[in-house]
Design a protein around this motif. Structure first.
Motif, PDB file in Angstrom:
ATOM      1  N   ASP A   1       0.823  -1.205   0.000  1.00  0.00           N
ATOM      2  CA  ASP A   1       0.000   0.000   0.000  1.00  0.00           C
ATOM      3  C   ASP A   1       0.859   1.257   0.000  1.00  0.00           C
ATOM      4  O   ASP A   1       0.486   2.256  -0.612  1.00  0.00           O
ATOM      5  CB  ASP A   1      -0.931   0.011   1.209  1.00  0.00           C
ATOM      6  N   ALA A   2       1.992   1.224   0.680  1.00  0.00           N
ATOM      7  CA  ALA A   2       2.856   2.402   0.727  1.00  0.00           C
ATOM      8  C   ALA A   2       3.394   2.723  -0.659  1.00  0.00           C
ATOM      9  O   ALA A   2       3.423   3.891  -1.069  1.00  0.00           O
ATOM     10  CB  ALA A   2       4.004   2.177   1.700  1.00  0.00           C
ATOM     11  N   ILE A   3       3.803   1.713  -1.397  1.00  0.00           N
ATOM     12  CA  ILE A   3       4.360   1.949  -2.737  1.00  0.00           C
ATOM     13  C   ILE A   3       3.285   2.483  -3.675  1.00  0.00           C
ATOM     14  O   ILE A   3       3.460   3.523  -4.318  1.00  0.00           O
ATOM     15  CB  ILE A   3       4.981   0.652  -3.288  1.00  0.00           C
ATOM     16  N   PHE A   4       2.177   1.799  -3.774  1.00  0.00           N
ATOM     17  CA  PHE A   4       1.162   2.181  -4.752  1.00  0.00           C
ATOM     18  C   PHE A   4       0.374   3.419  -4.330  1.00  0.00           C
ATOM     19  O   PHE A   4      -0.025   4.220  -5.175  1.00  0.00           O
ATOM     20  CB  PHE A   4       0.242   1.000  -5.041  1.00  0.00           C
ATOM     21  N   ASN A   5       0.165   3.613  -3.034  1.00  0.00           N
ATOM     22  CA  ASN A   5      -0.509   4.824  -2.583  1.00  0.00           C
ATOM     23  C   ASN A   5       0.382   6.045  -2.797  1.00  0.00           C
ATOM     24  O   ASN A   5      -0.091   7.109  -3.195  1.00  0.00           O
ATOM     25  CB  ASN A   5      -0.893   4.698  -1.112  1.00  0.00           C
ATOM     26  N   THR A   6       1.678   5.881  -2.547  1.00  0.00           N
ATOM     27  CA  THR A   6       2.612   6.983  -2.790  1.00  0.00           C
ATOM     28  C   THR A   6       2.656   7.325  -4.264  1.00  0.00           C
ATOM     29  O   THR A   6       2.644   8.505  -4.641  1.00  0.00           O
ATOM     30  CB  THR A   6       4.013   6.615  -2.281  1.00  0.00           C
ATOM     31  N   TRP A   7       2.715   6.325  -5.119  1.00  0.00           N
ATOM     32  CA  TRP A   7       2.726   6.574  -6.569  1.00  0.00           C
ATOM     33  C   TRP A   7       1.452   7.296  -7.005  1.00  0.00           C
ATOM     34  O   TRP A   7       1.507   8.239  -7.790  1.00  0.00           O
ATOM     35  CB  TRP A   7       2.881   5.261  -7.334  1.00  0.00           C
ATOM     36  N   ARG A   8       0.310   6.878  -6.516  1.00  0.00           N
ATOM     37  CA  ARG A   8      -0.955   7.508  -6.894  1.00  0.00           C
ATOM     38  C   ARG A   8      -0.997   8.968  -6.453  1.00  0.00           C
ATOM     39  O   ARG A   8      -1.395   9.842  -7.223  1.00  0.00           O
ATOM     40  CB  ARG A   8      -2.122   6.744  -6.247  1.00  0.00           C
ATOM     41  N   ARG A   9      -0.548   9.237  -5.230  1.00  0.00           N
ATOM     42  CA  ARG A   9      -0.605  10.606  -4.730  1.00  0.00           C
ATOM     43  C   ARG A   9       0.398  11.513  -5.423  1.00  0.00           C
ATOM     44  O   ARG A   9       0.100  12.668  -5.726  1.00  0.00           O
ATOM     45  CB  ARG A   9      -0.368  10.605  -3.217  1.00  0.00           C
ATOM     46  N   VAL A  10       1.606  10.999  -5.686  1.00  0.00           N
ATOM     47  CA  VAL A  10       2.626  11.816  -6.350  1.00  0.00           C
ATOM     48  C   VAL A  10       2.218  12.095  -7.791  1.00  0.00           C
ATOM     49  O   VAL A  10       2.354  13.221  -8.283  1.00  0.00           O
ATOM     50  CB  VAL A  10       4.008  11.134  -6.277  1.00  0.00           C
TER      51      VAL A  10
END
Length: 107
Positions: A56-65
């Motif tokens: 979740d940290a990887i994909f949530n960070t990618w989505r937000r950035v």
């Protein structure tokens, strides 16, 4: 038929429940099963508080950035090129060629 005080424990101070059912003294609950009380639990071997946290940290960070990159990236690029120009200009003005070209104008 109501139970007598002798059957209820003989203490005389035993309260009746809401509907006239005696639940029992502390540590010796008797009487009918209580209805409407639901309890849930999770076995200790099934609890894993960080389940999926790395994913979740990887994909949530990618989505937000990726959603915000157009707001901050142009100013970062412009700031980088402006600082790079200023550093190069400072080095040139403090070099031998820069002092020879612009050194006489400030006297």
């Amino acid at each position: 038929m109501r139970p007598t005080q002798t059957l209820l424990g003989g203490g005389g101070g035993a309260p009746f429940g809401r509907h006239g059912n005696f639940i029992g003294n502390w540590g010796n609950f008797g009487g009918m099963k209580q209805k409407g009380i639901i309890s849930y639990g999770v076995a200790p071997n099934r609890q894993y508080p960080l389940a999926g946290a790395a994913h979740d940290a990887i994909f949530n960070t990618w989505r937000r950035v990726s959603a915000q990159v157009l707001y901050w990236a142009p100013s970062m690029v412009a700031g980088y090129y402006l600082m790079n120009w200023a550093v190069e200009r400072n080095h040139y003005l403090n070099s031998k060629q820069g002092r020879a070209e612009f050194g006489g104008g400030e006297e």
